[in-house]
Scaffold this motif. Structure first.
Motif, PDB file in Angstrom:
ATOM      1  N   ARG A  35      -4.923  13.600   7.578  1.00 56.08           N
ATOM      2  CA  ARG A  35      -4.640  12.951   9.056  1.00 56.08           C
ATOM      3  C   ARG A  35      -3.867  11.720   8.685  1.00 56.08           C
ATOM      4  O   ARG A  35      -2.960  11.927   9.913  1.00 56.08           O
ATOM      5  CB  ARG A  35      -6.187  11.997   9.369  1.00 56.08           C
ATOM      6  N   TRP A  36      -4.233  10.855   7.926  1.00 50.81           N
ATOM      7  CA  TRP A  36      -2.558  10.379   7.878  1.00 50.81           C
ATOM      8  C   TRP A  36      -1.004  10.641   7.455  1.00 50.81           C
ATOM      9  O   TRP A  36      -0.370  10.476   8.092  1.00 50.81           O
ATOM     10  CB  TRP A  36      -2.449   9.354   6.089  1.00 50.81           C
ATOM     11  N   LEU A  37      -1.077  12.018   6.517  1.00 51.91           N
ATOM     12  CA  LEU A  37       0.289  12.617   6.744  1.00 51.91           C
ATOM     13  C   LEU A  37       0.292  13.043   7.322  1.00 51.91           C
ATOM     14  O   LEU A  37       1.333  12.791   8.132  1.00 51.91           O
ATOM     15  CB  LEU A  37      -0.685  13.295   5.522  1.00 51.91           C
ATOM     16  N   ARG A  38      -0.848  13.769   8.685  1.00 50.73           N
ATOM     17  CA  ARG A  38      -0.471  14.265   9.708  1.00 50.73           C
ATOM     18  C   ARG A  38       0.752  13.271  10.997  1.00 50.73           C
ATOM     19  O   ARG A  38       1.815  13.618  11.113  1.00 50.73           O
ATOM     20  CB  ARG A  38      -1.761  14.912  10.593  1.00 50.73           C
ATOM     21  N   ALA A  39       0.191  12.088  10.296  1.00 49.55           N
ATOM     22  CA  ALA A  39       0.702  11.540  11.367  1.00 49.55           C
ATOM     23  C   ALA A  39       2.271  11.100  10.808  1.00 49.55           C
ATOM     24  O   ALA A  39       2.568   9.983  11.571  1.00 49.55           O
ATOM     25  CB  ALA A  39      -0.317   9.878  11.958  1.00 49.55           C
ATOM     26  N   SER A  40       2.100  10.252   9.892  1.00 49.66           N
ATOM     27  CA  SER A  40       2.833   9.735   9.283  1.00 49.66           C
ATOM     28  C   SER A  40       4.435  10.633   8.629  1.00 49.66           C
ATOM     29  O   SER A  40       5.641  10.393   8.409  1.00 49.66           O
ATOM     30  CB  SER A  40       2.726   9.241   7.615  1.00 49.66           C
TER      31      SER A  40
ATOM     32  N   VAL B 227       9.215   3.456   2.590  1.00 49.18           N
ATOM     33  CA  VAL B 227       8.759   4.534   1.187  1.00 49.18           C
ATOM     34  C   VAL B 227       7.435   4.595   2.269  1.00 49.18           C
ATOM     35  O   VAL B 227       6.533   3.691   2.505  1.00 49.18           O
ATOM     36  CB  VAL B 227       8.090   4.034   0.128  1.00 49.18           C
ATOM     37  N   SER B 228       6.797   6.333   2.912  1.00 52.09           N
ATOM     38  CA  SER B 228       5.732   6.546   2.840  1.00 52.09           C
ATOM     39  C   SER B 228       4.390   6.025   1.499  1.00 52.09           C
ATOM     40  O   SER B 228       4.859   6.747   0.526  1.00 52.09           O
ATOM     41  CB  SER B 228       5.416   7.586   3.594  1.00 52.09           C
ATOM     42  N   LEU B 229       3.704   5.107   1.913  1.00 54.21           N
ATOM     43  CA  LEU B 229       3.053   4.638   0.538  1.00 54.21           C
ATOM     44  C   LEU B 229       1.224   5.308   0.647  1.00 54.21           C
ATOM     45  O   LEU B 229       0.800   4.164   1.633  1.00 54.21           O
ATOM     46  CB  LEU B 229       2.443   4.040  -0.007  1.00 54.21           C
ATOM     47  N   ILE B 230       0.875   6.491  -0.029  1.00 52.88           N
ATOM     48  CA  ILE B 230      -0.723   6.004  -0.233  1.00 52.88           C
ATOM     49  C   ILE B 230      -1.536   6.309  -1.575  1.00 52.88           C
ATOM     50  O   ILE B 230      -1.507   6.887  -2.449  1.00 52.88           O
ATOM     51  CB  ILE B 230      -1.523   7.185   0.884  1.00 52.88           C
ATOM     52  N   THR B 231      -2.211   5.370  -1.158  1.00 57.62           N
ATOM     53  CA  THR B 231      -2.797   5.404  -3.129  1.00 57.62           C
ATOM     54  C   THR B 231      -5.212   6.207  -2.730  1.00 57.62           C
ATOM     55  O   THR B 231      -5.216   6.040  -0.907  1.00 57.62           O
ATOM     56  CB  THR B 231      -3.223   4.079  -3.024  1.00 57.62           C
ATOM     57  N   LEU B 232      -5.067   7.119  -3.437  1.00 56.30           N
ATOM     58  CA  LEU B 232      -6.179   7.742  -3.393  1.00 56.30           C
ATOM     59  C   LEU B 232      -7.222   7.110  -4.603  1.00 56.30           C
ATOM     60  O   LEU B 232      -7.523   6.752  -5.839  1.00 56.30           O
ATOM     61  CB  LEU B 232      -5.673   9.382  -3.678  1.00 56.30           C
TER      62      LEU B 232
ATOM     63  N   PHE C   4      -0.366  -3.216   3.495  1.00 54.15           N
ATOM     64  CA  PHE C   4      -1.485  -2.415   4.072  1.00 54.15           C
ATOM     65  C   PHE C   4      -2.306  -3.387   5.637  1.00 54.15           C
ATOM     66  O   PHE C   4      -3.032  -2.775   5.997  1.00 54.15           O
ATOM     67  CB  PHE C   4      -1.911  -2.050   3.494  1.00 54.15           C
ATOM     68  N   GLY C   5      -2.484  -4.616   4.227  1.00 53.52           N
ATOM     69  CA  GLY C   5      -3.545  -5.616   4.762  1.00 53.52           C
ATOM     70  C   GLY C   5      -3.294  -6.879   5.942  1.00 53.52           C
ATOM     71  O   GLY C   5      -3.935  -6.311   6.916  1.00 53.52           O
ATOM     72  N   ARG C   6      -1.740  -7.420   6.090  1.00 48.17           N
ATOM     73  CA  ARG C   6      -1.246  -7.788   6.869  1.00 48.17           C
ATOM     74  C   ARG C   6      -1.013  -6.848   7.865  1.00 48.17           C
ATOM     75  O   ARG C   6      -0.508  -7.643   9.491  1.00 48.17           O
ATOM     76  CB  ARG C   6      -0.431  -9.018   5.587  1.00 48.17           C
TER      77      ARG C   6
ATOM     78  N   ASP D 252       0.831  -1.707   8.406  1.00 47.48           N
ATOM     79  CA  ASP D 252       2.117  -0.897   8.411  1.00 47.48           C
ATOM     80  C   ASP D 252       1.761   1.278   8.033  1.00 47.48           C
ATOM     81  O   ASP D 252       1.067   0.515   7.121  1.00 47.48           O
ATOM     82  CB  ASP D 252       3.097  -0.848   6.923  1.00 47.48           C
ATOM     83  N   PRO D 253       1.551   1.308   9.045  1.00 43.98           N
ATOM     84  CA  PRO D 253       1.405   2.653   9.152  1.00 43.98           C
ATOM     85  C   PRO D 253       1.225   4.127   8.283  1.00 43.98           C
ATOM     86  O   PRO D 253       1.294   4.514   8.336  1.00 43.98           O
ATOM     87  CB  PRO D 253       1.353   3.614  10.493  1.00 43.98           C
TER      88      PRO D 253
END
Length: 570
Positions: free
Chosen positions: A522-527, A468-473, A502-504, A507-508
């Motif tokens: 930027r993150w979406l472009r890479a992920s 799962v590609s996860l991003i929190t805003l 994220f911290g340990r 994981d990109p």
């Protein structure tokens, strides 16, 4: 060396010109009909003699069968000149290179026999000929003149072993089809009694549109049936209902089942949910469109045959220029509605009050970021774009630089968080599927502090999925210090798996505390390219592995992983 270029004329004039221009750069003679006619009704005897005199036959075929001369000794079966040229090349042992216009390629309706002559045999004739060519040859495909010119010259150069530089370099070998590639234009749901009507509609439109049908999808009620429905719908760009008395009976006998199925269809489809009124029911009135969420009803009239109406509707909703490699990307938005926002931040207390106040937000301005649906969430301020607009803009940016996706195009396919919030067990396999194989989750950090949303997210497979590609805003700038630390600690305690990624693990595909659109873009472009490829490398299903182990009495080997991947062997 002599080459004969065969095709119908009026529909392929521009395509012939492009192919001829490219072929004439090669070191051999080209024999064409242009020298003695400008119409399909060219002299048959001369055409067949030219085919026989050549060493290589090149046949171009679209969606017209072409001119059929009067029966004669040369044409006892009443075939078109274009088919007779192909038969002559076969009978005389000439090398044949065959190129077909792609099904679904942008094509004038006036040059499609199935639409211009629906009651005549010409539509069936070109369909049968195309099928025979596909089965008998490794055909080349084209959808525009430049594509055809390149394909023809590359194929000729390869077959005649021309020296390097004698033609354009060959195309790279295409990678295997992506599991979530959009292969259809319309998935038509219908009652079992309407199968013949659905088949006739598909046949009438096949030359231009790829339409799939199902008489069982509207009966889906078990998790595995909903997963099959989801996969059928996500492989098409639009969804339609073939409206009839029988279909209304299916909807009315289980309204809750119908609501679930149609909600899924509307969420995934690119265009509206079409209601296509089946002909032959006299004065029967279609069901209430609003009740079932039907966006547009198409009905036959004396002046407008049904297939023409469906063609016009698909042209508007889907467009004639569909990407060849369009991939559906599952996306889940975790955000509050305005009602839920009232509960959490209308009169904030405890850590929520400290976070909102620390970021310099009033409860009113924080609350104004949310709307009646989760898609109305405005992550970067009440005057900013909705999350749907933000994501579409980001995906457009990723689609534009072609090298990022290697010729593929992304289309977002929403999966509704409400289905997780209401804990609908019938949809359990659908969410397990996208969590195991790869999806995008965009979550609002304030919303994850809402007890109901937090509980639903943590109970779902999305919270633990490694692919799962996860991003929190974040609701404010992380540079603000104390409020950022507060929300960071809160989320670390609640989202332990995501915090570890994220911290340990660094994981990109997991990013947290994003507070600006450039950072998100930027993150979406890479992920996103990695997220698409996750589906190509699906993880083996533990359940299937255990079943196979029990059946064989041994543990599955790595070489058997493809057999036990979810969506493979059952």
């Amino acid at each position: 060396m002599r080459v004969y270029l065969s095709s119908t004329v009026s529909d392929l004039e521009e395509y012939r010109a492009a192919a001829l221009a490219a072929l004439r750069r090669l070191p051999f003679d080209i024999v064409t009909m242009e020298a003695y006619t400008a119409f399909d009704e060219r002299p048959l005897e001369k055409c067949l003699a030219d085919v026989e005199s050549c060493d290589l036959y090149i046949g171009l075929f679209a969606f017209r069968y072409g001119f059929v001369p009067e029966p004669s000794a040369l044409n006892p079966d009443g075939r078109s000149i274009t088919e007779l040229e192909y038969r002559k090349a076969s009978a005389t042992g000439r090398k044949r290179l065959i190129f077909l216009a792609k099904d679904g390629a942008p094509w004038p309706t006036g040059h499609i026999d199935a639409l211009t002559n629906p009651g005549e045999s010409s539509g069936d004739s070109i369909k049968q000929l195309r099928t025979e060519l596909m089965n008998g040859h490794g055909v080349g495909w084209f959808s525009n003149p430049d594509q055809l010119a390149s394909a023809v010259v590359s194929a000729v150069a390869a077959h005649l072993q021309l020296p390097v530089g004698g033609a354009h370099p060959p195309r790279p070998v295409a990678e295997p089809p992506h599991p979530r590639r959009l292969t259809g234009d319309l998935h038509l749901l219908h009652a079992a009694k309407d199968q013949a009507v659905a088949d006739r509609l598909v046949s009438a439109l096949r030359g231009m549109w790829n339409i799939t049908t199902s008489s069982t999808d509207l009966l889906a009620s078990a998790p595995d049936e909903m997963l099959a429905l989801d996969r059928a719908v996500t492989s098409a760009r639009t969804v339609g209902l073939l409206l009839s008395p029988s279909l209304v009976t299916v909807l009315e006998e289980n309204p809750e089942r119908a609501r679930r199925i149609l909600n899924l269809a509307r969420a995934r489809a690119l265009g509206p949910l079409f209601g296509i009124t089946a002909p032959g029911y006299g004065d029967w009135a279609p069901p209430d469109s609003a009740r079932w969420g039907i966006s547009e009803v198409l009905a036959e009239s004396p002046a407008h045959p049904l297939q023409n109406q469906v063609h016009a509707a698909l042209s508007k909703a889907v467009g004639l220029l569909r990407p060849e490699h369009e991939i559906g990307l599952p996306v889940v938005v975790v955000a509050m509605t305005d009602t839920e926002a009232d509960d959490l931040i209308g009169t904030p207390a405890g850590p929520v009050a400290d976070i909102v106040r620390g970021f310099g937000l009033s409860p009113q301005s924080a609350r104004a970021r949310y709307g009646t649906s989760r898609a109305d969430w405005r992550p970067f301020g009440e005057q900013g774009r909705t999350i749907g607009q933000v994501l579409e803009n980001a995906v457009t940016g990723v689609n534009d630089p072609d090298l990022l996706l290697r010729g593929r195009k992304i289309r977002l396919q929403p999966y509704l968080f409400d289905d997780l919030l209401s804990y609908d067990p019938v949809l359990s396999l659908v969410f397990k599927d996208i969590a195991r194989n790869g999806c995008l989750v965009v979550a609002d950090e304030l919303s994850l502090l809402h007890q109901d949303l937090e509980s639903a997210f943590l109970a779902s497979p999305l919270s633990q999925g490694a692919q799962v590609s996860l991003i929190t805003l974040s609701p404010g700038d992380p540079a603000a210090g104390t409020p950022h630390e507060l929300i960071r600690r809160e989320l670390a305690g609640r989202l332990r798996h995501a915090d570890h990624r994220f911290g340990r693990e660094l994981d990109p595909l997991c990013e947290m505390n994003v507070a600006s659109r450039p950072h998100l873009d930027r993150w979406l472009r890479a992920s996103l390219p990695q997220t698409l490829d996750a589906y190509r490398n699906a993880r083996p299903s533990a359940d299937k592995a255990r079943r196979l182990e029990a059946e064989l009495g041994t543990r599955p080997s790595v070489s058997m992983a493809r057999l036990i991947t979810e969506g493979g062997a059952t």
